[in-house]
Structure formats: C-alpha cells, structure tokens
Write a protein that holds these residues in place. Structure first.
Motif, PDB file in Angstrom:
ATOM      1  N   SER A  81      28.344 134.856  45.195  1.00  0.00           N
ATOM      2  CA  SER A  81      27.245 133.929  44.979  1.00  0.00           C
ATOM      3  C   SER A  81      27.182 133.081  46.241  1.00  0.00           C
ATOM      4  O   SER A  81      28.123 132.347  46.541  1.00  0.00           O
ATOM      5  N   VAL A  83      24.947 130.647  49.277  1.00  0.00           N
ATOM      6  CA  VAL A  83      23.824 129.824  49.717  1.00  0.00           C
ATOM      7  C   VAL A  83      23.884 129.841  51.238  1.00  0.00           C
ATOM      8  O   VAL A  83      24.896 129.495  51.843  1.00  0.00           O
ATOM      9  N   ALA A 120      19.505 131.087  48.085  1.00  0.00           N
ATOM     10  CA  ALA A 120      20.610 131.364  47.163  1.00  0.00           C
ATOM     11  C   ALA A 120      20.507 132.818  46.742  1.00  0.00           C
ATOM     12  O   ALA A 120      19.418 133.300  46.419  1.00  0.00           O
TER      13      ALA A 120
END
Length: 154
Positions: A81, A83, A120
């Motif tokens: 995950s 960003v 993201a």
C-alpha cells in the motif's frame, strides 16, 4: 365426558416438561456463553501472536519525490500500500519490489496526476516476505524516481 384424573395428569406432565425445557435451556445458554468466550479469548491470543509484521518503507529524493509504502506479509507473498508524491504530471510509473537476490517484481503501475499530487495505490507481488529488500518507483523507460531500502528492526 371429561375425565378429571386424566386432565390433572396431563397438566402435571406438561408442567414438568416445560420446567425441564427451561432448565435445559438455561444450561445450554450458559455452556454456549462459556464456549463463545473461550473461542474469542483464543482468537485474540492467536491474533496477537500471529499478526504479520508490517514493514514501512519510506524514501525522499532531493528533487521532492516521496514514497511511503507499507509491506504486509501474506503466505509466501506480500501486499503493498503506497503513497507517492512529487512525480511530474503525466509520468508513467511502476511500483517495483526488489528481492534479496536482486530480482525486480512489478507491483503496480499508474500515470501521475495533474497537478503533481500524491497518488495512493495498492499492489501485490509473489515475493517471500523475508526476501523483500527494497521498494522503488520506476518510470516505464527505466529511470528510478525514488527507492527505499526495506530494513527491519532487530
């Protein structure tokens, strides 16, 4: 003609059955509550001791490209995950995982937004969680925009 002795006997049998059902129902409820509590306590205990260690990889370059990635172990693979911020608008990028043997594994791709705001994204790769060495953002033409080492605390 009603039989008063039979009626009284039937009432007594019905009353005894109802009393037995109430007793059994209370016992079953108590046993069920104890078993539920035991299962929940066991699940909490196992969850605390088997929760995967999430690895956070961060990196920033001098020209302002920033990456923060969470690497979550699974059974023989990892979830990512990320960003990513500061990439020029329109740039075609890939999130890449490098394993301990130097092999690269693409985990996802995107086109940077206009204006250059953070993106993201989520991805996954078939890399053993203990083998993750680095995470990087690479353009489709091979330029590394930002790379972070996956160091683990001892």
């Amino acid at each position: 003609m009603p039989d008063p002795i039979l009626d009284r006997a039937l009432r007594r049998v019905r009353a005894e059955r109802a009393r037995d059902r109430r007793r059994r129902g209370g016992a079953v409820t108590a046993v069920g509550a104890v078993l539920t509590a035991a299962v929940l306590a066991g699940g909490v205990h196992l969850g605390r001791h088997s929760a995967p260690e999430v690895l956070v990889v961060t990196a920033t370059t001098a020209d302002g490209v920033r990456m923060t990635t969470s690497v979550t172990p699974a059974d023989g693979w990892v979830r990512l995950s990320a960003v990513v911020e500061g990439v020029a608008a329109g740039e075609r990028c890939r999130l890449v995982v490098t394993d301990a043997h130097g092999r690269t594994h693409p985990a996802g791709g995107w086109v940077a937004a206009r204006p250059p705001e953070g993106t993201a994204l989520a991805g996954a790769v078939l890399v053993d969680p203990g083998e993750v060495a680095a995470v990087s953002v690479v353009t489709v033409d091979g330029r590394v925009l930002v790379a972070g080492s996956a160091t683990r605390a001892p």
